[in-house]
Write a protein that holds these residues in place. Structure first.
Motif, short mmCIF file in Angstrom:
data_model
loop_
_atom_site.label_atom_id
_atom_site.label_comp_id
_atom_site.label_asym_id
_atom_site.label_seq_id
_atom_site.Cartn_x
_atom_site.Cartn_y
_atom_site.Cartn_z
N ASP A 147 12.18 1.09 3.10
CA ASP A 147 12.58 0.05 2.15
C ASP A 147 11.98 -1.30 2.51
N VAL A 148 12.01 -1.64 3.81
CA VAL A 148 11.46 -2.92 4.26
C VAL A 148 9.96 -2.98 3.98
N LEU A 149 9.25 -1.90 4.28
CA LEU A 149 7.80 -1.86 4.06
C LEU A 149 7.44 -1.95 2.58
N GLN A 150 8.36 -1.54 1.72
CA GLN A 150 8.13 -1.62 0.28
C GLN A 150 8.66 -2.91 -0.32
N GLY A 151 9.07 -3.83 0.57
CA GLY A 151 9.49 -5.14 0.10
C GLY A 151 10.92 -5.22 -0.41
N LYS A 152 11.71 -4.19 -0.14
CA LYS A 152 13.10 -4.19 -0.59
C LYS A 152 14.00 -4.87 0.44
N THR A 153 15.12 -5.39 -0.02
CA THR A 153 16.10 -6.01 0.87
C THR A 153 17.04 -4.93 1.41
N VAL A 154 17.29 -4.99 2.73
CA VAL A 154 18.22 -4.03 3.34
C VAL A 154 19.37 -4.79 3.99
N ASP A 155 20.50 -4.13 4.15
CA ASP A 155 21.64 -4.74 4.81
C ASP A 155 21.33 -4.97 6.29
N LYS A 156 21.81 -6.07 6.83
CA LYS A 156 21.59 -6.38 8.25
C LYS A 156 22.26 -5.35 9.16
N GLY A 185 4.35 -10.54 12.28
CA GLY A 185 4.72 -10.04 10.96
C GLY A 185 5.07 -8.55 10.94
N ILE A 186 5.41 -8.00 12.10
CA ILE A 186 5.80 -6.58 12.16
C ILE A 186 7.31 -6.49 12.07
N PRO A 187 7.86 -5.86 11.04
CA PRO A 187 9.32 -5.77 10.92
C PRO A 187 9.93 -4.90 12.02
N VAL A 188 11.12 -5.29 12.47
CA VAL A 188 11.83 -4.58 13.54
C VAL A 188 13.18 -4.09 13.02
N ILE A 189 13.47 -2.83 13.30
CA ILE A 189 14.78 -2.25 13.03
C ILE A 189 15.31 -1.69 14.34
N THR A 190 16.56 -2.00 14.68
CA THR A 190 17.13 -1.48 15.93
C THR A 190 18.09 -0.34 15.63
N LEU A 191 18.19 0.58 16.61
CA LEU A 191 19.02 1.77 16.46
C LEU A 191 20.04 1.83 17.59
N ASP A 192 21.30 2.02 17.25
CA ASP A 192 22.41 2.21 18.18
C ASP A 192 22.78 0.95 18.95
N ARG A 193 21.80 0.15 19.36
CA ARG A 193 22.05 -1.09 20.08
C ARG A 193 21.22 -2.20 19.44
N SER A 194 21.69 -3.42 19.56
CA SER A 194 21.01 -4.53 18.89
C SER A 194 20.12 -5.31 19.86
N SER A 195 19.42 -6.30 19.32
CA SER A 195 18.67 -7.26 20.13
C SER A 195 19.40 -8.59 20.06
N ASP A 196 19.55 -9.26 21.20
CA ASP A 196 20.29 -10.52 21.21
C ASP A 196 19.58 -11.62 20.44
N ASP A 205 14.30 -11.73 14.94
CA ASP A 205 14.65 -11.32 13.58
C ASP A 205 14.62 -9.79 13.49
N VAL A 206 15.79 -9.20 13.43
CA VAL A 206 15.92 -7.76 13.24
C VAL A 206 16.32 -7.51 11.79
N LYS A 207 15.51 -6.74 11.09
CA LYS A 207 15.77 -6.51 9.67
C LYS A 207 17.08 -5.76 9.45
N ALA A 208 17.38 -4.80 10.33
CA ALA A 208 18.62 -4.05 10.21
C ALA A 208 18.97 -3.41 11.55
N LEU A 209 20.26 -3.33 11.83
CA LEU A 209 20.77 -2.54 12.95
C LEU A 209 21.44 -1.31 12.35
N GLY A 249 0.81 -1.21 0.00
CA GLY A 249 0.00 0.00 0.00
C GLY A 249 0.84 1.26 0.00
N ASP A 250 0.18 2.37 0.19
CA ASP A 250 0.82 3.69 0.16
C ASP A 250 1.68 3.88 1.41
#
Length: 307
Positions: A284-293, A118-129, A132-136, A33-34
Motif C-alpha cells: 500500500d505504501v509503495l502504491q502511494g496509499k495511506t496506512v494506519d500508523k 526516501g525508503i519507507p520503513v515498516i516495523t514488525l512486532d517491535r517499534s523504533s524509538d 519515520d515509521v510508516k506503520a508498526l 511503477g509495477d
C-alpha cells in the motif's frame, strides 16, 4: 599554495563520497511503477526463535504471492549487526524496509538513514524509538501483558507471589508487555522478583534457576515470551517444584508443551499473519496509499482447555 588547496579539497570530496550511505544510482529504490518490480528488505532480530521464523515465513510467502522479491537478513540478536545489515539492504536498492528491531533505540539511526533516502520503513512486532515509521504491525503487547496478569489472578487469587522474566532491555515488546502486566500486577499480585533473560530459552533456564534459589515461595511465573517460559519450566522441573508458567507468543513448542501439561498458558500471537499484514502495508505504501500508523494483529490466551 593554491595547488595544494585544490588537492586537499579533492581528497575531502573523495573521502566524503566514500563514507556516504547513499547507494549508487543503479541501486537506488524506484518509486511507483509495477509492484512486481519492487524489492523488500527484511531484517529479523533473530532466526534462532521459532516466533521470528514464522514471522519471516509470513513475509516471504505473502511477498511471493504479490510477485515481490524479498532479501532476508538475520541480526542474531545483535543490534550493531542489525544496523550494518540494514545499511547493506539499503545499498542493495530495496524499495521498502521491513524491520523487526533487536533494540528499539539502537535501530533509530538506520531508520533515519532510510528516511533521508526516501525508503519507507515498516516495523514488525517491535517499534523504533525515532525516525519515520510508516506503520508498526504488531500484537497489542500491553493488552497481552494484562491478559497474562489477569489469568494469574483468576487462577491463584489476589496477592499471589509471581516472578517476571523480562525480554531484551530496550525492546519495545519488553516495555509494553511489562507495562500491561504491571497495570494489573501492581495492585492484584505480588511481584517478588523480575530479571531480564533476553527472550532466550537457555537464559530463561539459568535466570530461573537463580531466582528459584532466592524465592522458594514463588507461586507463578510470567515470561515475556515462550522461549524464556520453556527454559523456566526446565529449571522448575529440575527443582522438583510444580509452579504454573505463562508465556507469550504461542509458538509451536509452547503449544506442544501446553498439550503435554507442562506450560500452563501462553498469550498467543499470530506471527505469520503479522508478516503477511506487513507486506500488505508495504504494498500500500509503495502504491502511494495511506496506512494506519499502528496495525494490530489479534491475540488470544491459550490453555490446555482452550486449544
Amino acid at each position: 599554495m593554491k595547488k595544494l588547496t585544490l588537492i586537499a579539497a579533492a581528497l575531502l570530496l573523495i573521502l566524503t563520497t566514500g563514507c556516504s550511505l547513499e547507494p549508487p544510482e543503479w541501486a537506488k529504490p524506484k518509486t511507483g511503477g509495477d509492484i512486481k518490480e519492487m524489492k523488500i528488505g527484511l531484517s529479523v532480530s533473530t532466526l534462532n526463535n521459532p516466533f521470528f521464523v514464522s514471522l519471516k515465513d509470513g513475509v516471504v510467502a505473502e511477498a511471493k504471492k504479490q510477485g515481490m522479491e524479498t532479501i532476508v537478513v538475520d541480526a542474531q540478536n545483535d543490534s550493531a549487526k542489525q544496523s550494518n545489515d540494514v545499511d547493506d539492504l539499503i545499498q542493495k536498492g530495496v524499495n521498502v524496509l521491513l524491520i523487526n528491531p533487536t533494540d528499539s533505540a539502537a535501530i533509530s539511526t538506520v531508520v533515519q538513514n532510510a528516511n533521508d533516502l526516501g525508503i519507507p520503513v515498516i516495523t514488525l512486532d517491535r517499534s523504533s524509538d525515532k525516525g519515520d515509521v510508516k506503520a508498526l504491525v504488531a500484537s497489542d503487547n500491553v493488552k497481552g501483558g494484562k491478559m497474562a496478569a489477569e489469568y494469574i489472578v483468576k487462577m491463584l487469587g489476589k496477592g499471589a507471589k509471581v516472578i517476571e522474566l523480562e525480554g531484551v532491555p530496550g525492546a519495545s515488546a519488553t516495555r509494553e508487555r511489562g507495562k500491561g502486566f504491571h497495570e494489573v500486577a501492581d495492585t492484584e499480585l505480588n511481584v517478588i522478583a523480575k530479571q531480564a533473560a533476553d527472550f532466550d530459552r537457555t537464559k530463561g533456564l539459568n535466570v530461573m534457576e537463580n531466582l528459584l534459589q532466592g524465592n522458594p515461595d514463588v507461586q507463578a511465573v510470567f515470561a515475556h515470551n515462550d522461549e524464556m517460559a520453556l527454559g523456566a519450566i526446565e529449571a522448575i522441573q529440575s527443582s522438583g517444584k510444580n509452579i504454573p508458567v505463562i508465556g507469550f507468543d504461542g509458538n509451536e513448542d509452547a503449544l506442544n508443551s501446553i498439550k503435554a501439561g507442562k506450560l500452563t498458558a501462553t498469550v498467543a500471537q499470530q506471527p505469520e499473519l503479522i508478516g503477511q499484514m506487513a507486506v500488505q502495508a508495504a504494498k500500500d505504501v509503495l502504491q502511494g496509499k495511506t496506512v494506519d500508523k499502528s496495525i494490530p494483529a489479534p491475540l488470544k490466551l491459550v490453555t490446555k482447555d482452550q486449544q
